[in-house]
Design a protein around this motif. Sequence first.
Motif, mmCIF file in Angstrom:
data_model
loop_
_atom_site.group_PDB
_atom_site.id
_atom_site.type_symbol
_atom_site.label_atom_id
_atom_site.label_comp_id
_atom_site.label_asym_id
_atom_site.label_seq_id
_atom_site.Cartn_x
_atom_site.Cartn_y
_atom_site.Cartn_z
ATOM 1 N N VAL A 42 3.769 -7.265 -13.743
ATOM 2 C CA VAL A 42 2.717 -6.491 -13.075
ATOM 3 C C VAL A 42 3.273 -5.121 -12.701
ATOM 4 C CG1 VAL A 42 1.486 -8.484 -12.091
ATOM 5 C CG2 VAL A 42 3.372 -7.423 -10.802
ATOM 6 N N VAL A 43 2.358 -4.235 -12.315
ATOM 7 C CA VAL A 43 2.778 -2.949 -11.783
ATOM 8 C C VAL A 43 2.232 -2.856 -10.361
ATOM 9 C CG1 VAL A 43 0.843 -1.762 -12.931
ATOM 10 C CG2 VAL A 43 2.800 -0.429 -12.164
ATOM 11 N N ILE A 44 3.114 -2.426 -9.432
ATOM 12 C CA ILE A 44 2.746 -2.310 -8.018
ATOM 13 C C ILE A 44 2.522 -0.837 -7.731
ATOM 14 C CG2 ILE A 44 3.459 -2.841 -5.634
ATOM 15 C CD1 ILE A 44 3.474 -5.328 -7.298
ATOM 16 N N LYS A 45 1.348 -0.501 -7.218
ATOM 17 C CA LYS A 45 0.988 0.909 -7.069
ATOM 18 C C LYS A 45 0.510 1.236 -5.654
ATOM 19 C CE LYS A 45 -0.750 2.649 -10.820
ATOM 20 N NZ LYS A 45 -1.740 3.005 -11.883
ATOM 21 N N ALA A 46 1.189 2.190 -5.025
ATOM 22 C CA ALA A 46 0.819 2.652 -3.679
ATOM 23 C C ALA A 46 -0.601 3.215 -3.710
ATOM 24 C CB ALA A 46 1.792 3.741 -3.227
ATOM 25 N N GLN A 47 -1.418 2.817 -2.739
ATOM 26 C CA GLN A 47 -2.768 3.375 -2.642
ATOM 27 C C GLN A 47 -2.790 4.408 -1.517
ATOM 28 O OE1 GLN A 47 -5.348 2.308 -5.107
ATOM 29 N NE2 GLN A 47 -3.245 2.015 -5.820
ATOM 30 N N VAL A 48 -2.486 5.639 -1.876
ATOM 31 C CA VAL A 48 -2.568 6.755 -0.931
ATOM 32 C C VAL A 48 -3.377 7.856 -1.590
ATOM 33 C CG1 VAL A 48 -0.503 6.440 0.502
ATOM 34 C CG2 VAL A 48 -0.289 7.503 -1.753
ATOM 35 N N LEU A 49 -3.990 8.709 -0.749
ATOM 36 C CA LEU A 49 -4.920 9.691 -1.309
ATOM 37 C C LEU A 49 -4.217 10.994 -1.710
ATOM 38 C CD1 LEU A 49 -7.889 8.974 1.113
ATOM 39 C CD2 LEU A 49 -7.611 8.199 -1.240
ATOM 40 N N VAL A 50 -3.111 10.857 -2.442
ATOM 41 C CA VAL A 50 -2.451 12.031 -3.022
ATOM 42 C C VAL A 50 -2.008 11.692 -4.438
ATOM 43 C CG1 VAL A 50 -1.572 13.148 -0.935
ATOM 44 C CG2 VAL A 50 -0.239 11.330 -2.008
ATOM 45 N N GLY A 51 -1.803 12.731 -5.239
ATOM 46 C CA GLY A 51 -1.314 12.521 -6.601
ATOM 47 C C GLY A 51 0.209 12.445 -6.602
ATOM 48 N N GLY A 52 0.758 12.217 -7.785
ATOM 49 C CA GLY A 52 2.202 12.223 -7.922
ATOM 50 C C GLY A 52 2.889 11.032 -7.293
ATOM 51 N N ARG A 53 2.187 9.910 -7.224
ATOM 52 C CA ARG A 53 2.777 8.712 -6.614
ATOM 53 C C ARG A 53 3.926 8.184 -7.467
ATOM 54 N NH1 ARG A 53 -2.043 5.095 -6.970
ATOM 55 N NH2 ARG A 53 -2.002 6.214 -8.941
ATOM 56 N N GLY A 54 3.731 8.267 -8.792
ATOM 57 C CA GLY A 54 4.760 7.771 -9.714
ATOM 58 C C GLY A 54 6.086 8.470 -9.464
ATOM 59 N N LYS A 55 6.044 9.804 -9.410
ATOM 60 C CA LYS A 55 7.267 10.584 -9.211
ATOM 61 C C LYS A 55 7.884 10.346 -7.840
ATOM 62 C CE LYS A 55 6.615 14.213 -12.584
ATOM 63 N NZ LYS A 55 6.286 15.612 -12.864
ATOM 64 N N ALA A 56 7.049 9.962 -6.872
ATOM 65 C CA ALA A 56 7.562 9.716 -5.519
ATOM 66 C C ALA A 56 8.075 8.286 -5.348
ATOM 67 C CB ALA A 56 6.457 10.005 -4.496
ATOM 68 N N GLY A 57 8.039 7.500 -6.415
ATOM 69 C CA GLY A 57 8.529 6.120 -6.321
ATOM 70 C C GLY A 57 7.477 5.129 -5.854
ATOM 71 N N GLY A 58 6.222 5.536 -5.901
ATOM 72 C CA GLY A 58 5.144 4.665 -5.436
ATOM 73 C C GLY A 58 4.499 3.821 -6.518
ATOM 74 N N VAL A 59 5.051 3.857 -7.724
ATOM 75 C CA VAL A 59 4.547 3.027 -8.832
ATOM 76 C C VAL A 59 5.740 2.313 -9.453
ATOM 77 C CG1 VAL A 59 3.378 3.029 -11.091
ATOM 78 C CG2 VAL A 59 2.659 4.646 -9.307
ATOM 79 N N LYS A 60 5.759 0.975 -9.347
ATOM 80 C CA LYS A 60 6.933 0.255 -9.863
ATOM 81 C C LYS A 60 6.531 -0.987 -10.652
ATOM 82 C CE LYS A 60 10.530 1.789 -6.737
ATOM 83 N NZ LYS A 60 10.584 1.876 -5.270
ATOM 84 N N LEU A 61 7.238 -1.218 -11.734
ATOM 85 C CA LEU A 61 6.992 -2.420 -12.541
ATOM 86 C C LEU A 61 7.754 -3.595 -11.944
ATOM 87 C CD1 LEU A 61 7.349 -0.721 -16.034
ATOM 88 C CD2 LEU A 61 5.281 -1.878 -15.215
ATOM 89 N N ALA A 62 7.182 -4.806 -12.105
ATOM 90 C CA ALA A 62 7.854 -6.018 -11.647
ATOM 91 C C ALA A 62 7.709 -7.083 -12.733
ATOM 92 C CB ALA A 62 7.249 -6.493 -10.333
ATOM 93 N N ALA A 63 8.827 -7.676 -13.135
ATOM 94 C CA ALA A 63 8.810 -8.627 -14.247
ATOM 95 C C ALA A 63 8.339 -10.019 -13.820
ATOM 96 C CB ALA A 63 10.208 -8.705 -14.863
ATOM 97 N N THR A 64 8.517 -10.328 -12.542
ATOM 98 C CA THR A 64 8.132 -11.657 -12.050
ATOM 99 C C THR A 64 7.352 -11.519 -10.741
ATOM 100 O OG1 THR A 64 10.124 -11.817 -10.677
ATOM 101 C CG2 THR A 64 10.302 -12.663 -12.935
ATOM 102 N N ALA A 65 6.732 -12.624 -10.318
ATOM 103 C CA ALA A 65 5.992 -12.606 -9.048
ATOM 104 C C ALA A 65 6.942 -12.362 -7.874
ATOM 105 C CB ALA A 65 5.241 -13.924 -8.860
#
Length: 379
Positions: A42-65
Amino acid sequence: MKLHEYQSKFRFAEYGIPIPRGKVATAPKEAFEIAKEIGAPVVIKAQVLVGGRGKAGGVKLAATAEEAEKRAGEILGMSIKGLPVRKVLVDPASEIKDEIYLGVTTDRAARRTVVMASAAGGVDIEEVAATTPEKIVRAYVDPCLGLRDYQARDLANGISLPRDYWSTFIKIATGLYRCYLESDATLAEINPLVTTGDNALLAVDGKMVIDDNALFRHPDLAEMRDTDEEPPAETAARQAGLSYVKLDGTIGCMVNGAGLAMATMDMVKLFGGEPANFLDIGGGAQADKVATALRIILEDPNVRAVLFNIFGGITRGDEVARGVLAALEELKPGVPMVVRLVGTNAEEGRAILADANLITATSLAEAAQKVVEAAQSAP
Ligand code: GDP
Ligand code: MN
């Protein structure tokens, strides 16, 4: 009003746009449960009202639960561009081949809605727009006809999308346009729209901005407002029915009427000051509204002096004065204040304020000059 990614994507899905079927979590354990249910990775994604979350470390992949739980814990503890992360979206991870940009907004110069696409989508789209604008192709929409299939096909061709994807792309582009239109949005954007390993298109990220002035006819959208993610002064102003825009200067302005507010700001600048805000208390403001307005102004730590410029028409000078007095008693502000009160019940208003320690002025020029001086000599 900005919508969160998950809110935007769920809405896109109602218009036939394919999205990853994820869910929102507010705690790491919940992210674990969702990952179990939809299946890792899955991918875990921060829900904040600004762009550039990926670059800020707010989007991360996870291989297991288990990893999903850990990553969700990390992201839920973060602040991105000053905004605390309170929710994460747990999406099934997508296998990404190419990242496309697709967006709908208003082109004011063209006086049309424009649909934009680029093959160079993803986290660097701002850079693309700034340095290689030719990589963004556009279609202007006739409001009577809507986005036509041929226009969407032109966009697909313009970004050299392989033909296998065209029919899906056309459905997505026309769906996004309808979603934009029917939501009274000022922006509807998919970045990235990705091509996947199995030859499908998928909206991996979504963003919508809704026109505040149209929210009254979209109760379902108005309900989505996330006041946790809004500057508190803006929430307070909106709830009190004030038009308020924070600026970077030192002179707080309380004015009735948008035109007078702008003229006041111009005058402040003419005399060498910088306004700390635009604030229109509106016509017929009662004392409590005035008090709220003053409270909002004084909560800004940059404010070194306040200017009241009230032209009484429907708004009554005595009401304004009572509001000012109530707020002064409650807040005991240390900053100097200049008042110009004219029009309906101005005399009564001035009498009410006579004992308060305020600087008075009769003309706008005099008021602006005095408030600039007061701000400069304030400690
Ligand atoms: P933004 O940084 O706020 O725009 O957040 P996005 O949702 O656009 O994510 C940023 C980037 O993370 C995307 O451009 C992708 O490159 C990557 N990304 C997001 N979701 C996935 C996914 O499910 N799988 C893979 N492989 N990458 C992803
Ligand atoms: Mn994005």
